[in-house]
Every structure is written in structure tokens, then in C-alpha cells.
Design an enzyme around this catalytic site. Structure first.
Site, mmCIF file in Angstrom:
data_model
loop_
_atom_site.group_PDB
_atom_site.id
_atom_site.type_symbol
_atom_site.label_atom_id
_atom_site.label_comp_id
_atom_site.label_asym_id
_atom_site.label_seq_id
_atom_site.Cartn_x
_atom_site.Cartn_y
_atom_site.Cartn_z
ATOM 1 N N SER A 46 0.765 -1.392 -0.107
ATOM 2 C CA SER A 46 -0.077 -0.055 -0.165
ATOM 3 C C SER A 46 0.910 1.351 0.127
ATOM 4 O O SER A 46 0.384 2.478 -0.236
ATOM 5 C CB SER A 46 -1.102 -0.119 1.331
ATOM 6 O OG SER A 46 -1.880 -1.140 1.122
ATOM 7 N N GLY A 226 -4.558 -1.824 -0.739
ATOM 8 C CA GLY A 226 -3.693 -1.644 -2.028
ATOM 9 C C GLY A 226 -3.492 -0.030 -2.061
ATOM 10 O O GLY A 226 -4.164 0.812 -1.564
ATOM 11 N N GLY A 228 -3.012 3.616 -4.244
ATOM 12 C CA GLY A 228 -3.535 4.501 -5.464
ATOM 13 C C GLY A 228 -4.954 4.880 -5.027
ATOM 14 O O GLY A 228 -5.436 4.815 -4.067
ATOM 15 N N CYS A 252 -9.580 -1.837 3.784
ATOM 16 C CA CYS A 252 -8.767 -0.680 3.258
ATOM 17 C C CYS A 252 -9.275 -0.272 1.864
ATOM 18 O O CYS A 252 -10.401 0.270 1.609
ATOM 19 C CB CYS A 252 -7.359 -0.937 3.305
ATOM 20 S SG CYS A 252 -6.076 0.449 3.484
ATOM 21 N N PHE A 297 -7.128 7.908 1.071
ATOM 22 C CA PHE A 297 -8.396 8.025 0.538
ATOM 23 C C PHE A 297 -9.376 7.704 1.600
ATOM 24 O O PHE A 297 -9.169 6.630 2.348
ATOM 25 C CB PHE A 297 -8.763 7.531 -0.741
ATOM 26 C CG PHE A 297 -7.666 8.172 -1.912
ATOM 27 C CD1 PHE A 297 -8.074 8.858 -2.805
ATOM 28 C CD2 PHE A 297 -6.283 7.745 -1.935
ATOM 29 C CE1 PHE A 297 -7.306 9.760 -3.642
ATOM 30 C CE2 PHE A 297 -5.520 8.054 -3.121
ATOM 31 C CZ PHE A 297 -6.224 9.144 -3.947
ATOM 32 N N HIS A 342 -6.754 -2.337 8.937
ATOM 33 C CA HIS A 342 -5.954 -3.766 8.732
ATOM 34 C C HIS A 342 -6.272 -4.696 9.805
ATOM 35 O O HIS A 342 -5.534 -4.520 10.785
ATOM 36 C CB HIS A 342 -4.439 -3.475 8.545
ATOM 37 C CG HIS A 342 -4.233 -2.803 7.287
ATOM 38 N ND1 HIS A 342 -3.223 -3.064 6.259
ATOM 39 C CD2 HIS A 342 -4.673 -1.445 6.616
ATOM 40 C CE1 HIS A 342 -3.081 -2.378 5.240
ATOM 41 N NE2 HIS A 342 -3.943 -1.517 5.372
ATOM 42 N N GLU A 344 -5.728 -7.716 10.148
ATOM 43 C CA GLU A 344 -4.546 -8.761 10.212
ATOM 44 C C GLU A 344 -3.483 -8.033 11.253
ATOM 45 O O GLU A 344 -2.657 -8.941 11.619
ATOM 46 C CB GLU A 344 -4.029 -9.138 8.882
ATOM 47 C CG GLU A 344 -2.787 -8.291 8.321
ATOM 48 C CD GLU A 344 -3.450 -6.888 7.922
ATOM 49 O OE1 GLU A 344 -2.780 -5.865 8.127
ATOM 50 O OE2 GLU A 344 -4.552 -6.704 7.694
#
Length: 368
Positions: A46, A226, A228, A252, A297, A342, A344
């Protein structure tokens, strides 16, 4: 003698010493507030095309090992620290952080002013930046080069970090479910957390079609984190998954795409959330979780109750207690949900690990 500079697109310059590989690099300047987990941060896809400043003053104390990376390489575009540790003090370490950065070709800088840099970004917002080792050009020329670098808005980056070939993470112990996980920049710990719960995880490329997703005969579909701008991503396959009423879980970037599939919009945060200490509240129970974040974002959604979508009513399930931004979404019929953080938690708190259990419960109900 100072031999490296960090240059921001608004003209702010920080002088320091080279740390890691020599050279130059460009990216979006962001900061991470975690006091631990620098190795996981560096290898989180990310962070692709971002220069990361660590707000913790000492970095590198525990060195680097071969067990903690979240992917096969370092993804950050550049690295900014205050005071690199002069020694490595951990029995698991097999090399220093600086050696690791050099090995991976990551250009970094050590500056005394990471606090000033963080305050500047909080006031002005995340912006483009460059790190230059022993530059020969003038500051004005370096600023112009930074301003010519691409922005994060409009950047379609998932395919650059995702797997190109499908692979399978087998269930640990007895297999209970088959999960199709679309890799948008997935971290290694994520399919492991599902495998621990009896899920056989089929990890698919970012551009996987609905037909390719359904070919693995999944009990549930997962969309990962991820890099972008989520506005650039195609959500056609996800919309078909929701139409087919297949259980869905996203985190996410996957949360942002779930929002877009529901008909919501996304927007760029001023400086984002990055670290392992973000307070998030579950609006259903009032419970507060300390969570691991990495996003620039967010989803624009009503916070005052359910709203209509093409797949039935939905609601915001979690909110950030710092700025009230959307941290989770769910369909009210219980078959699809997502969170912005996240669960995890590698590295980070484990407050949100129950979400993987919740996903398994959704798949179990769908099988009944």
C-alpha cells in the site's frame, strides 16, 4: 556534514544525512505514527510510490529479520527517520535496517526535524517530495523536479503491486471454506489469518473478472488493501459478486471499492491515517478498537443512519474517532461488509481480529 536533502513540492527543504541507498527518489510525502513495525511498513504494498516519514524518534533498533516482511520486497519510494539506531538489539535480526535499505535500493534520509515535517504535513496536507543524496542542483531546480512528479490522485497502482498469477494459501488444519481473495496489494499476514480459521485462500490478480473469481467456487470473496486512487479502479466484478449474493469482506482499498460498488464516492484525505494506533468505534456496539491503518483516501457516506444501495440498505458500521471519517460499511442483510483498517495487524494491535471470525460466520450462514 549534511549530504542529503528532502525537498517538498511547496518549497520546504530539510537537510540531513543519507540513510540507506544513495541516489534520488520521488513520491507522495506521508508520515507513519507507529512506534513499532517498521519492517512491516516498508514491505506493505500500500506504500507503493510514497515516501514515508516515521514519527517515532528511534528507528532500526531491532534490525531486520526474514520472518516479518509482508511481501517479497520493500515498496516505499523513500524513507525518512530522525535517529537511526547505531546498533541492532534483537536475537531474531540477521542484518541492520540500513543494510536492508541499501540491499533493496531504497533512498532515505535522517533528519533532526521529523516533528517539524509531520506538523507541516498536518497543516499543508500530503504532497509530492523528493530525497536527494549529495545533490548538485540548486534548491529551486530540485523543487521543480519534485513538482513534475506524478500525483497520487488519479493513480491506478494496484496492478503494479499485485500478483500476476493466481496462487493458493492452504487452510491450516481442516478446511472449512474456500475464499477468493483479489490481490490489490495484499499483505502476507492477511491470507494467513484466514488460513488459521480453516480457509483455503485462492489469491487472484487485481484484474480478476467475475468469471475468474467464481471459477474457484468460493464460499466468500475478499478484496485486499492496496495503493492508489480508488476512483480509478473497475468495480464491475465486485458489483456482480454483490448481485450474486456471495459473502463479501473488504479491507482498506477493498473498503473503498465496496463503497464505490454501493454507489458512494471517495475523496482524498488531507494527510491520511498511517500507523498502528488509530481509534475506531463500532457504531453498532459503541466498542472502541485501536487499529492499524494505511490509507490516503476515504469513502463519503452518510453517518446518520441506513442508506439505499442497488443491493439493499447499507450503513456505516465504523467511524474514526479522530476525524469521523468512514471506517467501515455493511449491508444490513449481513452478507457483505468492509473496514478501512487492517485487521490482520502486522504489526499492530489485534483488537480487530474478530472481523475474520465474522467473515467466517457470514460464509457459514450462507452455506446453511
Amino acid at each position: 556534514m549534511n549530504t542529503a536533502v528532502l525537498v517538498l513540492e511547496d518549497g520546504r527543504v530539510f537537510h540531513g544525512n543519507p540513510y540507506g541507498a544513495d541516489g534520488e527518489t520521488f513520491g507522495e510525502m506521508v508520515f507513519n505514527t507507529g512506534m513499532t513495525g517498521y519492517q512491516e511498513t516498508l514491505t506493505d504494498p500500500s506504500y507503493h510510490r510514497q515516501i514515508v516519514a516515521m514519527t517515532a524518534p528511534h528507528i532500526g533498533n531491532t534490525g531486520v529479520n526474514d520472518e516479518d516482511p509482508e511481501s517479497s520486497r520493500v515498496w516505499v519510494a523513500g524513507y525518512v527517520v530522525r535517529e537511526p539506531s547505531r546498533i541492532v538489539s534483537n536475537w531474531r535480526a540477521n542484518r541492520s535496517l540500513e543494510d536492508y535499505l541499501k540491499e533493496q535500493g531504497v533512498v532515505g534520509i535522517a533528519i533532526a526535524g521529523t516533528r517539524a515535517l509531520t506538523r507541516h504535513l498536518r497543516e499543508r496536507g500530503a504532497m509530492r517530495a523528493g530525497i536527494f543524496s549529495a545533490p548538485t542542483e540548486s534548491v529551486e531546480e530540485l523543487v521543480e523536479r519534485v513538482r513534475s512528479a506524478p500525483r497520487m490522485q488519479g493513480a491506478d497502482l494496484s496492478a503494479e503491486v499485485a500478483t500476476t498469477e493466481p496462487y493458493v494459501v492452504p487452510a491450516i488444519g481442516a478446511k472449512r471454506f474456500t475464499v477468493a481473495a483479489v490481490d490489490l496489494g495484499i499483505k502476507g499476514m492477511t491470507p494467513h489469518r484466514m488460513a488459521e480459521r480453516g480457509c483455503e485462500v485462492h489469491v487472484l490478480p487485481a484484474d480478476a473478472t467475475y468469471e475468474q473469481i467464481m471459477a474457484v467456487e468460493p464460499d466468500g470473496v475478499f478484496l485486499s488493501n492496496g495503493p492508489g486512487d480508488p476512483a480509478t479502479a473497475d468495480v464491475t466484478a465486485l458489483r456482480k459478486v454483490l448481485e450474486a449474493r456471495v459473502p463479501f469482506f473488504g479491507i482498506c482499498f477493498g473498503n473503498q471499492l465496496f463503497g464505490r460498488a454501493l454507489g458512494l464516492s471517495t475523496y482524498k484525505l488531507r494527510y491520511g491515517h498511517r500507523g498502528v494506533n488509530q481509534p475506531v468505534q463500532d457504531v453498532r456496539t459503541g466498542k472502541v478498537e485501536i487499529s492499524a491503518h494505511n490509507h490516503g483516501f476515504a469513502v463519503e457516506a452518510p453517518l446518520d443512519g441506513p442508506f439505499d444501495t442497488p443491493y439493499g440498505q447499507a450503513e456505516v458500521s465504523h467511524v474514526n474517532l479522530n476525524d469521523r471519517c468512514v471506517e467501515g460499511l455493511r449491508l444490513l442483510d449481513g452478507r457483505a461488509f468492509s473496514v478501512q483498517y487492517h485487521p490482520e495487524a502486522a504489526a499492530g494491535p489485534h483488537d480487530a481480529a474478530y472481523l475474520f471470525d465474522e467473515f467466517c460466520e457470514v460464509m457459514s450462514r450462507a452455506q446453511a
